[in-house]
Design a protein around this motif. Structure first.
Motif, PDB file in Angstrom:
ATOM      1  N   ASP A   1     -50.493 -11.590  24.442  1.00 35.61           N
ATOM      2  CA  ASP A   1     -50.136 -12.754  23.626  1.00 35.61           C
ATOM      3  C   ASP A   1     -49.847 -12.411  22.172  1.00 35.61           C
ATOM      4  O   ASP A   1     -49.472 -13.285  21.389  1.00 35.61           O
ATOM      5  CB  ASP A   1     -51.200 -13.848  23.723  1.00 35.61           C
ATOM      6  N   SER A   2     -49.995 -11.138  21.791  1.00 33.28           N
ATOM      7  CA  SER A   2     -49.639 -10.740  20.432  1.00 33.28           C
ATOM      8  C   SER A   2     -48.153 -10.399  20.302  1.00 33.28           C
ATOM      9  O   SER A   2     -47.669 -10.153  19.181  1.00 33.28           O
ATOM     10  CB  SER A   2     -50.462  -9.528  19.991  1.00 33.28           C
ATOM     11  N   CYS A   3     -47.418 -10.371  21.410  1.00 34.09           N
ATOM     12  CA  CYS A   3     -45.993 -10.018  21.357  1.00 34.09           C
ATOM     13  C   CYS A   3     -45.227 -11.018  20.491  1.00 34.09           C
ATOM     14  O   CYS A   3     -45.486 -12.222  20.521  1.00 34.09           O
ATOM     15  CB  CYS A   3     -45.396  -9.996  22.761  1.00 34.09           C
ATOM     16  N   ARG A   4     -44.277 -10.489  19.736  1.00 30.23           N
ATOM     17  CA  ARG A   4     -43.473 -11.308  18.825  1.00 30.23           C
ATOM     18  C   ARG A   4     -42.006 -11.257  19.246  1.00 30.23           C
ATOM     19  O   ARG A   4     -41.499 -10.197  19.618  1.00 30.23           O
ATOM     20  CB  ARG A   4     -43.635 -10.804  17.384  1.00 30.23           C
ATOM     21  N   VAL A   5     -41.330 -12.411  19.146  1.00 35.98           N
ATOM     22  CA  VAL A   5     -39.943 -12.516  19.596  1.00 35.98           C
ATOM     23  C   VAL A   5     -39.136 -13.291  18.568  1.00 35.98           C
ATOM     24  O   VAL A   5     -39.538 -14.380  18.138  1.00 35.98           O
ATOM     25  CB  VAL A   5     -39.846 -13.222  20.961  1.00 35.98           C
TER      26      VAL A   5
ATOM     27  N   PRO B   1     -43.590  -0.585  18.446  1.00 36.28           N
ATOM     28  CA  PRO B   1     -42.474  -0.436  19.399  1.00 36.28           C
ATOM     29  C   PRO B   1     -41.685  -1.735  19.543  1.00 36.28           C
ATOM     30  O   PRO B   1     -42.265  -2.811  19.728  1.00 36.28           O
ATOM     31  CB  PRO B   1     -43.169  -0.039  20.700  1.00 36.28           C
ATOM     32  N   THR B   2     -40.362  -1.613  19.444  1.00 34.63           N
ATOM     33  CA  THR B   2     -39.476  -2.767  19.350  1.00 34.63           C
ATOM     34  C   THR B   2     -38.312  -2.617  20.318  1.00 34.63           C
ATOM     35  O   THR B   2     -37.838  -1.511  20.565  1.00 34.63           O
ATOM     36  CB  THR B   2     -38.932  -2.893  17.916  1.00 34.63           C
ATOM     37  N   ALA B   3     -37.837  -3.732  20.856  1.00 32.18           N
ATOM     38  CA  ALA B   3     -36.657  -3.722  21.717  1.00 32.18           C
ATOM     39  C   ALA B   3     -35.643  -4.751  21.232  1.00 32.18           C
ATOM     40  O   ALA B   3     -36.006  -5.870  20.853  1.00 32.18           O
ATOM     41  CB  ALA B   3     -37.032  -4.019  23.164  1.00 32.18           C
TER      42      ALA B   3
ATOM     43  N   PHE C   1     -39.536  -8.109  20.082  1.00 30.84           N
ATOM     44  CA  PHE C   1     -38.228  -8.254  20.696  1.00 30.84           C
ATOM     45  C   PHE C   1     -37.294  -9.017  19.764  1.00 30.84           C
ATOM     46  O   PHE C   1     -37.695 -10.004  19.144  1.00 30.84           O
ATOM     47  CB  PHE C   1     -38.320  -9.015  22.013  1.00 30.84           C
ATOM     48  N   ILE C   2     -36.045  -8.564  19.703  1.00 29.02           N
ATOM     49  CA  ILE C   2     -34.979  -9.316  19.046  1.00 29.02           C
ATOM     50  C   ILE C   2     -33.956  -9.635  20.130  1.00 29.02           C
ATOM     51  O   ILE C   2     -33.292  -8.733  20.647  1.00 29.02           O
ATOM     52  CB  ILE C   2     -34.331  -8.522  17.901  1.00 29.02           C
TER      53      ILE C   2
END
Length: 280
Positions: A103-107, A158-160, A81-82
């Motif tokens: 918990d691997s999600c990056r922001v 996949p990115t948002a 996520f940005i």
């Protein structure tokens, strides 16, 4: 919410003045936070005279952010996520919502408010999958060339990109109006994986309300704040994208959680309007 400089060109972030209200701190106050000064409390008091539903609107928008992130992670496989114009860290931030599921999600958080930058970096220091970039959210080149984005926003994932309750802070006559900013960011998202855009902004069907709030915020923050817009303006931000169900709507209607208590607005002088789309 973020505060932007009045110049037509992209400007460097500046130090904050506690005597001048900040929309980031005002938003924190509307959400029940504590990171604000007397000037912000006075600003919210004046805002509530023009838009008495602002406390409810802030809560409705925050709930939309939570549902959006949860949906993108669970149903669409988004892991990056940005968050443009992220504002002050509060409860249930994007990384917390996403990492509760995986918990691997990056922001990467983007904001030009120095207080946001300082507070965010302090709170996120122990989380290697998050970062804060101190930048004007209109400066897409600076943001996407930053070390944080280079390190955390990887290809083939996949990115948002999130623009949740921030585009009303951007003036239409600046060098990068909202619609152009959305297109610029969409074109910079990783092209080798699904990409999504989540957008909401403050709207009103009443021209006098739009003018009064826009003028008030510019006066309070001593900047060309941006503008309250119309529903049609927000729909236009999604041009060329595949809008997910239920479309572009008043955000309390975007995939509401039937088990959750819903905040109701006390009046309808303005609302948050938005949705989520697949960018490519």
């Amino acid at each position: 919410m973020v505060a932007l400089e009045p110049d037509a060109e992209i400007v460097s972030p500046v130090t904050y003045d506690p005597a001048v209200p900040s929309v980031a701190r005002m938003y924190d106050l509307l959400l029940g936070g504590h990171a604000h000064f007397q000037s912000d409390r006075d600003g919210v008091r004046d805002l509530l005279k023009v838009a008495p539903s602002s406390v409810e609107v802030a809560a409705i928008n925050r709930a939309f952010l939570v549902r959006t992130v949860q949906t993108l992670v669970r149903d669409y496989g988004v892991r990056q996520f940005i968050d443009h114009g992220s504002g002050l860290p509060t409860q249930r931030n994007v990384h917390q919502i996403a990492q509760e599921i995986d918990d691997s999600c990056r922001v990467v958080y983007i904001d030009n408010d120095p207080m946001v930058m300082h507070t965010g970096r302090t709170l996120l220091a122990g989380n290697p999958n998050t970062a804060v970039v101190h930048a004007d959210m209109r400066d897409t080149d600076e943001i996407f060339s930053s070390k944080a984005v280079q390190d955390l926003i990887l290809p083939r994932v996949p990115t948002a990109a999130l623009f949740v309750s921030v585009l009303h802070c951007i003036p239409e006559k600046g060098s990068v109006p909202p619609a152009r900013l959305v297109r610029q960011v969409r074109d910079r998202l990783p092209a080798d994986a699904p990409a999504y855009m989540a957008i909401s902004q403050l709207v009103s069907p009443h021209l006098d309300v739009r003018r009064r709030i826009t003028d008030l915020m510019a006066d309070l923050t001593q900047r060309h704040w941006g503008e309250v817009r119309t529903e049609e303006d927000v729909v236009g931000y999604f041009e060329g994208m595949e809008i997910l169900d239920p479309g572009v709507v008043e955000v309390s209607q975007w995939r509401p959680d039937p088990a959750a208590a819903r905040t109701a607005q006390t009046s309808d002088e303005w609302t948050e309007f938005g949705g989520v789309a697949r960018a490519h």
